[in-house]
Design an enzyme around this catalytic site. Sequence first.
Site, mmCIF file in Angstrom:
data_model
loop_
_atom_site.group_PDB
_atom_site.id
_atom_site.type_symbol
_atom_site.label_atom_id
_atom_site.label_comp_id
_atom_site.label_asym_id
_atom_site.label_seq_id
_atom_site.Cartn_x
_atom_site.Cartn_y
_atom_site.Cartn_z
ATOM 1 C CG ASP A 1 -64.822 26.658 98.858
ATOM 2 O OD1 ASP A 1 -63.772 26.244 99.383
ATOM 3 O OD2 ASP A 1 -65.947 26.428 99.330
ATOM 4 N N GLY B 1 -70.099 20.888 96.943
ATOM 5 C CA GLY B 1 -68.906 21.373 96.271
ATOM 6 C C GLY B 1 -69.060 21.607 94.788
ATOM 7 C CG ASN C 1 -61.918 18.190 101.235
ATOM 8 O OD1 ASN C 1 -62.413 17.284 101.897
ATOM 9 N ND2 ASN C 1 -62.514 18.684 100.162
#
Length: 419
Positions: free
Chosen positions: A306, A325, A96
């Site tokens: 996460d 997020g 990412n």
Amino acid sequence: MNALIKSATIVDSKSKFHNEMVDILIEKGRITQISNHISNLNNYQEIKLDNLHVSQGWFDSSVSFGEPGYEERETIANGLKTAGHSGFTAVALNANSNPVIDSYADITFVKSKAQDNAVSLYPIGALTQGSKGEDLAELFDMSNAGAVAFYDYQEPISNPNLMKIALQYASNFDGLVISFPQESKISGLGVVNEHINSTKLGLKGNPALAEELQVARDLFILEYTEGKVHIPTISTAKSVELIRAAKAKKLNVTCSVAIHNLVFTDDVLQEFDTNFKVLPPLRTQTDCEALIEGLKDGTIDMVTSDHNPIDIEAKKIEFDYAKYGTIGLESAFGVLQNIFTTKKTIHILTQGKSRFSISETTVNEGEIANITLFNPDITYEFNTSNISSRSKNSAFLGNALRGKPYGIVANNKIILNNG
């Protein structure tokens, strides 16, 4: 590195000293003695902390640090420091970043940034070039460079034939393919769970069906290819059922759930707090209960924070336009302790390593010291002072947590929190 850990309760079912309060002598990074009392004859660094417990080092299967390209969100150096302070001795790093980690050179770069660190970094390479979902990336080359899996972070593979080819190709070298569970044509522009709250709040819905269709598709392809797949961050009750049935058929599948999907429902969206804008979205209480049950019966193999740092400019905007997020490393232990017993929490935080080809070390004499130190009983309100990340986008701010990590001993190094 030499150290003497005093009066520590070992929480490790694979240790002969499980549930015992002992002293632990570490010399040159290896556990040389565990006993009821060990004298500090060599004047080693002594670690003596209130209500000290130790376990195998914790592992997180899905973290993002931003670097390269998004250093304003988080750097690898500070991300690993945050992981260590949060009790994690190993993390799997998502691709990412900008550019996306999709080549031998990229894997080598992120590994070099993590050299000589107490926390071990295991890079996940992109499954497709640039994570665009069009052509496979250099999977075998990245595997040779040290990639432990292949995943287009939060980008679904819409082409089923590409997924089939990926599983077939990766099976030649026992590669682990990770497939994000979302059918993008069904999810559309949805930003929250499609349910009563999405209608009340006027926000576009992302239905559970979008996840479940993709999970079902991937499981059919997995059965056909006889490959090896990991489905990350499932969020619905039906997904748990599908994976439970696939495991009963002995398919080579594992899955994870994000901690925030265990504890929050879409009811928390009333204030349009973008820290709760996550992907997959927060679902219903029925889904939360099914996910917890899936963890208890072994259907769900691991829990991940996460951890996804997002800078304030991308969060303090309208809900529709905010990035997905939340960070989660710092709060992971305390949140899980609110749901499970300490024994179960430690089991959750230490499993999953073998799926990512990471060796397991127990708290036993002769083993390399790879341990987490923690206090399971302290309670506190989680706030920004508890955050080590550069970005502060935590969904858990203001929550009461139980249990705090003291730090880690790993890779012949010690990381301890202040106080």
